[in-house]
Scaffold this motif. Sequence first.
Motif, PDB file in Angstrom:
ATOM      1  N   LEU A 188      28.299   9.874 -11.040  1.00 13.73           N
ATOM      2  CA  LEU A 188      26.947   9.509 -11.490  1.00 13.73           C
ATOM      3  C   LEU A 188      26.488  10.437 -12.618  1.00 13.73           C
ATOM      4  CD1 LEU A 188      24.921   8.559  -8.289  1.00 13.73           C
ATOM      5  CD2 LEU A 188      25.318   7.132 -10.311  1.00 13.73           C
ATOM      6  N   CYS A 189      26.764  11.745 -12.462  1.00 11.06           N
ATOM      7  CA  CYS A 189      26.396  12.713 -13.503  1.00 11.06           C
ATOM      8  C   CYS A 189      27.111  12.382 -14.808  1.00 11.06           C
ATOM      9  CB  CYS A 189      26.777  14.129 -13.087  1.00 11.06           C
ATOM     10  SG  CYS A 189      25.711  14.784 -11.824  1.00 11.06           S
ATOM     11  N   LEU A 190      28.410  12.107 -14.690  1.00  6.60           N
ATOM     12  CA  LEU A 190      29.206  11.751 -15.872  1.00  6.60           C
ATOM     13  C   LEU A 190      28.616  10.506 -16.545  1.00  6.60           C
ATOM     14  CD1 LEU A 190      33.050  11.939 -15.185  1.00  6.60           C
ATOM     15  CD2 LEU A 190      31.711  13.242 -16.852  1.00  6.60           C
ATOM     16  N   ALA A 191      28.291   9.505 -15.734  1.00  6.85           N
ATOM     17  CA  ALA A 191      27.765   8.244 -16.260  1.00  6.85           C
ATOM     18  C   ALA A 191      26.443   8.489 -16.986  1.00  6.85           C
ATOM     19  CB  ALA A 191      27.579   7.236 -15.130  1.00  6.85           C
ATOM     20  N   GLN A 192      25.547   9.252 -16.320  1.00  5.77           N
ATOM     21  CA  GLN A 192      24.228   9.506 -16.897  1.00  5.77           C
ATOM     22  C   GLN A 192      24.327  10.189 -18.248  1.00  5.77           C
ATOM     23  OE1 GLN A 192      21.966  11.515 -13.872  1.00  5.77           O
ATOM     24  NE2 GLN A 192      21.340   9.537 -13.038  1.00  5.77           N
ATOM     25  N   SER A 193      25.191  11.215 -18.335  1.00  6.48           N
ATOM     26  CA  SER A 193      25.241  11.983 -19.579  1.00  6.48           C
ATOM     27  C   SER A 193      26.022  11.256 -20.667  1.00  6.48           C
ATOM     28  CB  SER A 193      25.832  13.366 -19.303  1.00  6.48           C
ATOM     29  OG  SER A 193      27.055  13.242 -18.626  1.00  6.48           O
ATOM     30  N   ASN A 194      26.580  10.091 -20.347  1.00  9.06           N
ATOM     31  CA  ASN A 194      27.375   9.383 -21.361  1.00  9.06           C
ATOM     32  C   ASN A 194      26.886   7.967 -21.634  1.00  9.06           C
ATOM     33  OD1 ASN A 194      30.040  10.796 -22.404  1.00  9.06           O
ATOM     34  ND2 ASN A 194      29.579  11.582 -20.363  1.00  9.06           N
ATOM     35  N   GLY A 195      25.664   7.686 -21.186  1.00 13.25           N
ATOM     36  CA  GLY A 195      25.095   6.366 -21.460  1.00 13.25           C
ATOM     37  C   GLY A 195      25.869   5.232 -20.809  1.00 13.25           C
ATOM     38  N   ILE A 196      26.416   5.508 -19.609  1.00 14.31           N
ATOM     39  CA  ILE A 196      27.192   4.488 -18.888  1.00 14.31           C
ATOM     40  C   ILE A 196      26.354   3.995 -17.703  1.00 14.31           C
ATOM     41  CG2 ILE A 196      29.286   4.107 -17.511  1.00 14.31           C
ATOM     42  CD1 ILE A 196      30.513   6.482 -19.216  1.00 14.31           C
ATOM     43  N   PRO A 197      26.231   2.679 -17.488  1.00 12.79           N
ATOM     44  CA  PRO A 197      25.423   2.163 -16.380  1.00 12.79           C
ATOM     45  C   PRO A 197      25.938   2.654 -15.023  1.00 12.79           C
ATOM     46  CG  PRO A 197      26.702   0.403 -17.412  1.00 12.79           C
ATOM     47  CD  PRO A 197      26.828   1.598 -18.295  1.00 12.79           C
ATOM     48  N   ALA A 198      25.017   2.974 -14.126  1.00 13.95           N
ATOM     49  CA  ALA A 198      25.358   3.553 -12.825  1.00 13.95           C
ATOM     50  C   ALA A 198      26.223   2.616 -11.980  1.00 13.95           C
ATOM     51  CB  ALA A 198      24.078   3.916 -12.073  1.00 13.95           C
ATOM     52  N   ARG A 199      26.119   1.308 -12.181  1.00 14.85           N
ATOM     53  CA  ARG A 199      26.915   0.375 -11.375  1.00 14.85           C
ATOM     54  C   ARG A 199      28.421   0.575 -11.583  1.00 14.85           C
ATOM     55  NH1 ARG A 199      29.221  -2.819 -14.865  1.00 14.85           N
ATOM     56  NH2 ARG A 199      28.078  -3.294 -16.780  1.00 14.85           N
ATOM     57  N   ARG A 200      28.799   1.172 -12.726  1.00 20.05           N
ATOM     58  CA  ARG A 200      30.215   1.432 -12.980  1.00 20.05           C
ATOM     59  C   ARG A 200      30.805   2.399 -11.957  1.00 20.05           C
ATOM     60  NH1 ARG A 200      34.211  -0.796 -14.821  1.00 20.05           N
ATOM     61  NH2 ARG A 200      35.203   1.067 -15.665  1.00 20.05           N
ATOM     62  N   VAL A 201      29.951   3.275 -11.401  1.00 24.76           N
ATOM     63  CA  VAL A 201      30.434   4.264 -10.445  1.00 24.76           C
ATOM     64  C   VAL A 201      31.071   3.572  -9.243  1.00 24.76           C
ATOM     65  CG1 VAL A 201      29.707   6.070  -8.826  1.00 24.76           C
ATOM     66  CG2 VAL A 201      28.858   6.082 -11.185  1.00 24.76           C
ATOM     67  N   ARG A 202      30.354   2.562  -8.708  1.00 24.83           N
ATOM     68  CA  ARG A 202      30.899   1.845  -7.553  1.00 24.83           C
ATOM     69  C   ARG A 202      32.211   1.135  -7.929  1.00 24.83           C
ATOM     70  NH1 ARG A 202      28.433  -2.780  -5.664  1.00 24.83           N
ATOM     71  NH2 ARG A 202      26.487  -2.117  -6.640  1.00 24.83           N
ATOM     72  N   GLU A 203      32.219   0.538  -9.124  1.00 25.69           N
ATOM     73  CA  GLU A 203      33.428  -0.189  -9.560  1.00 25.69           C
ATOM     74  C   GLU A 203      34.654   0.730  -9.644  1.00 25.69           C
ATOM     75  OE1 GLU A 203      30.869  -3.301 -12.361  1.00 25.69           O
ATOM     76  OE2 GLU A 203      32.488  -2.133 -13.276  1.00 25.69           O
ATOM     77  N   VAL A 204      34.470   1.888 -10.304  1.00 22.92           N
ATOM     78  CA  VAL A 204      35.652   2.747 -10.473  1.00 22.92           C
ATOM     79  C   VAL A 204      36.079   3.400  -9.157  1.00 22.92           C
ATOM     80  CG1 VAL A 204      35.335   3.161 -12.950  1.00 22.92           C
ATOM     81  CG2 VAL A 204      34.332   4.761 -11.309  1.00 22.92           C
ATOM     82  N   LEU A 205      35.116   3.693  -8.279  1.00 27.62           N
ATOM     83  CA  LEU A 205      35.480   4.237  -6.965  1.00 27.62           C
ATOM     84  C   LEU A 205      36.350   3.232  -6.222  1.00 27.62           C
ATOM     85  CD1 LEU A 205      32.164   5.968  -5.848  1.00 27.62           C
ATOM     86  CD2 LEU A 205      34.389   7.085  -6.102  1.00 27.62           C
ATOM     87  N   GLU A 206      35.996   1.956  -6.352  1.00 25.54           N
ATOM     88  CA  GLU A 206      36.760   0.872  -5.745  1.00 25.54           C
ATOM     89  C   GLU A 206      38.162   0.814  -6.364  1.00 25.54           C
ATOM     90  OE1 GLU A 206      35.070  -1.101  -3.354  1.00 25.54           O
ATOM     91  OE2 GLU A 206      37.125  -1.739  -2.903  1.00 25.54           O
ATOM     92  N   THR A 207      38.214   0.847  -7.682  1.00 25.61           N
ATOM     93  CA  THR A 207      39.496   0.763  -8.398  1.00 25.61           C
ATOM     94  C   THR A 207      40.475   1.847  -7.943  1.00 25.61           C
ATOM     95  OG1 THR A 207      38.331  -0.056 -10.337  1.00 25.61           O
ATOM     96  CG2 THR A 207      40.580   0.721 -10.694  1.00 25.61           C
ATOM     97  N   VAL A 208      39.973   3.083  -7.774  1.00 24.32           N
ATOM     98  CA  VAL A 208      40.888   4.175  -7.437  1.00 24.32           C
ATOM     99  C   VAL A 208      41.026   4.365  -5.920  1.00 24.32           C
ATOM    100  CG1 VAL A 208      40.360   5.373  -9.603  1.00 24.32           C
ATOM    101  CG2 VAL A 208      39.142   6.029  -7.516  1.00 24.32           C
ATOM    102  N   GLY A 209      40.332   3.534  -5.145  1.00 21.10           N
ATOM    103  CA  GLY A 209      40.484   3.596  -3.691  1.00 21.10           C
ATOM    104  C   GLY A 209      39.769   4.765  -3.033  1.00 21.10           C
ATOM    105  N   LEU A 210      38.640   5.196  -3.599  1.00 23.05           N
ATOM    106  CA  LEU A 210      37.898   6.313  -3.007  1.00 23.05           C
ATOM    107  C   LEU A 210      36.555   5.887  -2.393  1.00 23.05           C
ATOM    108  CD1 LEU A 210      38.384   9.320  -5.510  1.00 23.05           C
ATOM    109  CD2 LEU A 210      39.532   8.935  -3.335  1.00 23.05           C
ATOM    110  N   THR A 211      36.330   4.586  -2.278  1.00 19.95           N
ATOM    111  CA  THR A 211      35.038   4.104  -1.773  1.00 19.95           C
ATOM    112  C   THR A 211      34.684   4.737  -0.419  1.00 19.95           C
ATOM    113  OG1 THR A 211      35.416   2.049  -2.926  1.00 19.95           O
ATOM    114  CG2 THR A 211      33.714   2.011  -1.236  1.00 19.95           C
ATOM    115  N   ALA A 212      35.668   4.832   0.458  1.00 17.84           N
ATOM    116  CA  ALA A 212      35.409   5.351   1.804  1.00 17.84           C
ATOM    117  C   ALA A 212      34.978   6.817   1.809  1.00 17.84           C
ATOM    118  CB  ALA A 212      36.659   5.167   2.666  1.00 17.84           C
ATOM    119  N   VAL A 213      35.395   7.572   0.786  1.00 14.29           N
ATOM    120  CA  VAL A 213      35.052   9.007   0.766  1.00 14.29           C
ATOM    121  C   VAL A 213      34.077   9.340  -0.360  1.00 14.29           C
ATOM    122  CG1 VAL A 213      37.188   9.763   1.880  1.00 14.29           C
ATOM    123  CG2 VAL A 213      37.115   9.517  -0.616  1.00 14.29           C
ATOM    124  N   ALA A 214      33.384   8.311  -0.863  1.00 13.49           N
ATOM    125  CA  ALA A 214      32.489   8.478  -2.014  1.00 13.49           C
ATOM    126  C   ALA A 214      31.412   9.522  -1.759  1.00 13.49           C
ATOM    127  CB  ALA A 214      31.839   7.142  -2.363  1.00 13.49           C
TER     128      ALA A 214
END
Length: 331
Positions: A95-121
């Motif tokens: 979220l911090c990375l997204a905020q400081s780079n003008g990236i929408p927060a919804r991307r956080v959930r997407e990439v966590l899903e992509t890399v398989g870390l949703t359960a330990v987010a």
Amino acid sequence: MIELAGLTKRYGEKVAVDDLTFTVRPGIVTGFLGPNGAGKSTTMRMILGLDHPTAGDVRIDGRHYHELTNPLTYIGALLDAKAVHGGRTARNHLLCLAQSNGIPARRVREVLETVGLTAVARKKAKGFSLGMSQRLGIAGALLGDPRILMFDEPVNGLDPEGIHWIRGLMKSLAAEGRTVFVSSHLMSEMALTADHLVVIGQGRLLADTSMADFVADNAHARVRIRTPDRERLLDALHEAGITAVEAGGGVLEVEGGDSERIGELAARHQVVLHELSVRQSSLEEAFMRLTAEAVEYHAHSAPPAGPWGADGDTTTSRTVAQAVARTTAEG
Ligand code: ADP
Ligand code: MG
């Protein structure tokens, strides 16, 4: 696209990156191969503007890294998986990375899903295994949905399942038309993932070639033969214009992979064969040869202080030289 032109980095007397010129193209996985200490990480840091080149230039889609607005949306990188604020949860880190780079927060959930870390987010990064940290680092690289991705030794310390996953991810990113630049010190790893190969040794460019050409040029086949009727076989081969060489331990070797022809020849001359097999010389050997030549070059052109230079990098050169010596002795 990443373009390097005469890129050079010196640390005092040490030339870590030596006049590198090459282009990393979109749509394929480009492997960046070199022994430990060859200058891969230094090159990648310069691409990201984390290190200043001593000379030369590097551009990302025509621009310097610091000229990019919201750079994470152009180029995403995994350099050091452990370079994450351990007190933050995976989700907060992203979220911090997204905020400081003008990236929408919804991307956080997407990439966590992509890399398989949703359960330990919501778990703190300091409790992550190396494999989980690598996945988090990759999530960060993917966050801005960039067209260019760069991974420094991403399979290091991963379990087989993680390695398999990363290979697939890199290929699918390239298949989407992205530029994928990945480093490794293992030829075997590159052989499985890379379409194109950039090899460096002691900071210098040793090869810039498609994987297919590298394989065609270096993976020579030879036929191995063992026979109790040695002299008769040698005569028959000689007559047929085939050159056999002594390979030690009573084994004869013939360049090329034409075992059928040799088998038929032996049958016609009623020569008994105990072994007739085709051997591929490994790509690892070809890589060793290439890098050994670089070591040789530097050994001859090094200052009188010592053939291996004066700093902590000496082990790399020796390790390669010893490995080559071992290969030769074993072969
Ligand atoms: P690789 O990633 O291929 O293993 P590196 O880029 O890490 O290689 O290192 C290349 C060479 O530069 C090595 O000899 C290393 O010791 C040296 N080097 C890297 N960073 C520094 C630094 N900050 N100061 C001095 N020498 C460095
Ligand atoms: Mg490195």
